[in-house]
Design an enzyme around this catalytic site. Sequence first.
Site, short mmCIF file in Angstrom:
data_model
loop_
_atom_site.label_atom_id
_atom_site.label_comp_id
_atom_site.label_asym_id
_atom_site.label_seq_id
_atom_site.Cartn_x
_atom_site.Cartn_y
_atom_site.Cartn_z
N TYR A 74 0.86 -1.18 0.00
CA TYR A 74 0.00 0.00 0.00
C TYR A 74 0.90 1.23 0.00
O TYR A 74 1.85 1.32 0.79
CB TYR A 74 -0.89 0.01 1.26
CG TYR A 74 -1.64 1.31 1.43
CD1 TYR A 74 -2.96 1.43 0.98
CD2 TYR A 74 -1.04 2.43 2.02
CE1 TYR A 74 -3.65 2.62 1.11
CE2 TYR A 74 -1.73 3.63 2.15
CZ TYR A 74 -3.03 3.71 1.70
OH TYR A 74 -3.71 4.89 1.83
N GLU A 114 -3.28 7.63 -4.02
CA GLU A 114 -3.15 6.33 -3.35
C GLU A 114 -2.97 5.22 -4.37
O GLU A 114 -3.66 5.20 -5.38
CB GLU A 114 -4.40 6.07 -2.50
CG GLU A 114 -4.34 4.79 -1.69
CD GLU A 114 -5.67 4.50 -0.99
OE1 GLU A 114 -5.87 5.00 0.13
OE2 GLU A 114 -6.50 3.79 -1.58
#
Length: 377
Positions: A101, A189
């Site tokens: 992530y 993101e």
Amino acid sequence: MKLHEYQGKELFLRFGIPTPPFQIAESPAEAAQDADAMGYPVVLKAQVLVGGRGKAGGVKLVRNRDETLAAATSILNLTIKGIRVRKIIVTPAVDIAREHYASIALDRERRAFTAIFCEEGGVDIEEIAARDPHKIQKTAIDAGIGLQPYQIRTLLFSAGVPANVIPQITRIFLQLYHMMRTIDADLVEINPLVVTTAGEVIALDSKVTVDDNSLFRQSEIAKWREPEGEDDLEREAREQGIAYVRLDGDIGVVGNGAGLVMSTMDAVKNAGGAPACFLDLGGGAGEEATRRALSLLLKDTRLKSIFINIFGGITRGDVVARALLSVHDDLKPGIPIVIRMTGTRAQEGLALLKGSPLIPASDMSEGARKAVVAASS
Ligand code: GDP
Ligand code: MN
């Protein structure tokens, strides 16, 4: 403004962030054509501005044309968290070794953009934050000197990322930061940021939010908006800068000032009617604003009457009345229009309306009653 995955990936490509090539399809046939051209296996992904598409059946791996047609049909029939899927991404599948992530977000508490990394990716970051908060590594970025490579290396070392991919991930973070500042994003993101079996690091997903306050200088991105759940009238209203919300009733409610329009909606309800919309003319209810607002409303075939409630302050009643008469002459609405005016030059305004087809009202509840009666006759 939230960008779709494919829009974010388009930016990734422009800013040198590695991401697989992709096509956008709006029908199963289109998806199959794109997939055939790409070569199998291929991943199909629903393009909706909500998370958890995977869990909802919106991400599918397919190995041939028949599977593509079937998967595309099922994805294009999905409604994910209330949003109809209209587009899918078609992209070559990747052999994944690990999923991470990575993001940069505006942290309002720290008053800084903050780079965030988690060695475990692919799942919701909120889930990890609740289960294993220590796994999430963060570093605040000094706006004056910008993101420094050592900050990311430190982050990655603490996360236990193998040394061979650290340079690639570091470069991706630097490009991400450059992209974010260039497009005025407040969130970028990548989840998952994957390491392939061949040892390459690539972005398999994108989530980008651009600061609405910057859209005036991000004109290209501003045009990318694809409102979801917005109908034709709402889109037209937004494009014209009219504050309009569609409701379920049949009486058009118009006023100048959001608070006034809301009270007017209540008055219509109290009189037994149902508002078809909320329409705020804003401060200056001049001829142009009135014309645009009424033209918009008259496209709504559900309307049985319109109630216009004007509070004259800087806006003068006589000006509004002249505007209404002129617009009424041009547009020739086939439904009754009730007008209530108060404040500056309201009497002059109402006098001008005498003898016209517009129905005057002296206060809000009377106007609401008249609009309800007019709608049911
Ligand atoms: P989200 O669930 O809406 O965030 O959708 P993602 O784009 O993050 O995809 C969800 C998951 O699908 C990823 O975490 C991957 O495990 C998987 N996935 C997506 N693209 C590929 C791909 O090209 N190859 C493989 N093998 N898996 C993929
Ligand atoms: Mn994702």
